[in-house]
Design a protein around this motif. Sequence first.
Motif, PDB file in Angstrom:
ATOM      1  N   LEU A  55      14.744  25.998  82.132  1.00 15.82           N
ATOM      2  CA  LEU A  55      16.007  26.121  82.866  1.00 15.82           C
ATOM      3  C   LEU A  55      16.795  27.307  82.328  1.00 15.82           C
ATOM      4  CD1 LEU A  55      17.636  22.610  83.452  1.00 15.82           C
ATOM      5  CD2 LEU A  55      17.149  24.382  85.150  1.00 15.82           C
ATOM      6  N   MET A  56      16.840  27.439  80.995  1.00 17.74           N
ATOM      7  CA  MET A  56      17.588  28.541  80.400  1.00 17.74           C
ATOM      8  C   MET A  56      16.959  29.876  80.786  1.00 17.74           C
ATOM      9  SD  MET A  56      18.315  29.588  76.454  1.00 17.74           S
ATOM     10  CE  MET A  56      19.520  28.391  75.920  1.00 17.74           C
ATOM     11  N   LEU A  59      17.566  30.506  84.665  1.00 15.04           N
ATOM     12  CA  LEU A  59      18.938  30.719  85.134  1.00 15.04           C
ATOM     13  C   LEU A  59      19.644  31.851  84.405  1.00 15.04           C
ATOM     14  CD1 LEU A  59      20.158  27.007  85.514  1.00 15.04           C
ATOM     15  CD2 LEU A  59      19.459  28.580  87.321  1.00 15.04           C
ATOM     16  N   VAL A  60      19.325  32.043  83.131  1.00 16.21           N
ATOM     17  CA  VAL A  60      20.006  33.094  82.363  1.00 16.21           C
ATOM     18  C   VAL A  60      19.210  34.393  82.458  1.00 16.21           C
ATOM     19  CG1 VAL A  60      20.963  33.741  80.131  1.00 16.21           C
ATOM     20  CG2 VAL A  60      20.975  31.341  80.823  1.00 16.21           C
ATOM     21  N   PHE A  61      17.887  34.335  82.186  1.00 21.70           N
ATOM     22  CA  PHE A  61      16.984  35.485  82.355  1.00 21.70           C
ATOM     23  C   PHE A  61      17.549  36.732  81.681  1.00 21.70           C
ATOM     24  CE2 PHE A  61      15.037  38.628  85.591  1.00 21.70           C
ATOM     25  CZ  PHE A  61      13.924  38.813  84.787  1.00 21.70           C
ATOM     26  N   ALA A  62      17.867  36.600  80.401  1.00 21.56           N
ATOM     27  CA  ALA A  62      18.380  37.739  79.631  1.00 21.56           C
ATOM     28  C   ALA A  62      17.985  37.510  78.180  1.00 21.56           C
ATOM     29  CB  ALA A  62      19.890  37.852  79.769  1.00 21.56           C
ATOM     30  N   VAL A 118      19.200  38.695  89.586  1.00 23.02           N
ATOM     31  CA  VAL A 118      17.995  38.816  88.753  1.00 23.02           C
ATOM     32  C   VAL A 118      17.854  40.223  88.158  1.00 23.02           C
ATOM     33  CG1 VAL A 118      16.640  36.927  89.709  1.00 23.02           C
ATOM     34  CG2 VAL A 118      16.663  39.127  90.885  1.00 23.02           C
TER      35      VAL A 118
END
Lengths: 241, 103
Positions: A55-56, A59-62, A118
Amino acid sequence: MQQPQPAERPSSFTAAGFRRGARAGLALTIGLMPFGLVVGMAADARGLSLLEALLMCGLVFAGTAQLVALQLWTDPAPILAATLAAFVINLRLAPMGAALAPVLDRVQGIRLWGSLAVLVDNSFALAIAEMRAGRRDAAFLAGASLTMWANWMVMCGVGHVFGAAVRLPPGHPVFFASVAALASILVPLWRGRADLLPWGLAGVLALAAHGLGLGPPWPVLIGALGGAAAGAAMDGRRARA
Amino acid sequence: MMLRWDVLAAILGMALATFLCRAGGYAILRVTRPPPFVQAMLQHLPGAIFVAFLAPALAQEGWPACVAGAAALITQARIGRMALSILVGVAVLWLLRAALGTP
């Protein structure tokens, strides 16, 4: 009176553009793989379940923000600290979206805000090079970003599940892949002699900030803004001359 | 599979903050016409960002990393295949470390 015809310009979000972006992004994923692995391993070490880790990542993708947040992870989870860390570290992404305006201005709705959602450093670099080559297809950015996103999910998952078994030491050459990716990205971004001053100053300022002991994101932000300001000042002087 | 509410809240907070960063710069640009100096800065920003990323990362890893970074850059300039450039960078660092006897 003649009705104005609907604008007949080449489509700004095409399947072909998406495929081009996905192909370009795929070549770079090899640089992001070890990084994703590390983030998955860190999430496992902090006690996040596989679902929570994915999930992290999704949703965060950094990567840097996730690593820093996981370093200051506590039990219960540090909601405010993690949010603040993500905000500060990802501030560098704000000017990237602005710099892509000539491409993004041509799309709306989910194509616009979804592409921005994204956006990452590497897909930004590819999209800028594409834009400077005169191609204004926003699907290129979405294709490159989503390819990297899919790779990110897979590698975070692999890192979480197999991290304890793989156990690569932190300084292993494999982790140099993300740095090597940054070095090769510079090539398509180079426009010529005029880039020398802003690039050089960006490097010097980032090194100085790093040398003063400032952590992320400050060396990047100070270097990038200082170098870009020098470039803009140079352009202004040339325009007046 | 486990999903704790406090972990979910932290993840959602991070996701929201990150989306604000990603979309915020463009959203501000859309409603206000920035002065010419800022527009000129945006043109110069891409290269500057990546140099500013790279310089401290290389400095931290020492000279073998600088050589490996240069190898990746030269490969990219000559051949233009990013996957290959990245592999060359990693391989050069690996060989240098092995030759120097450092882990």
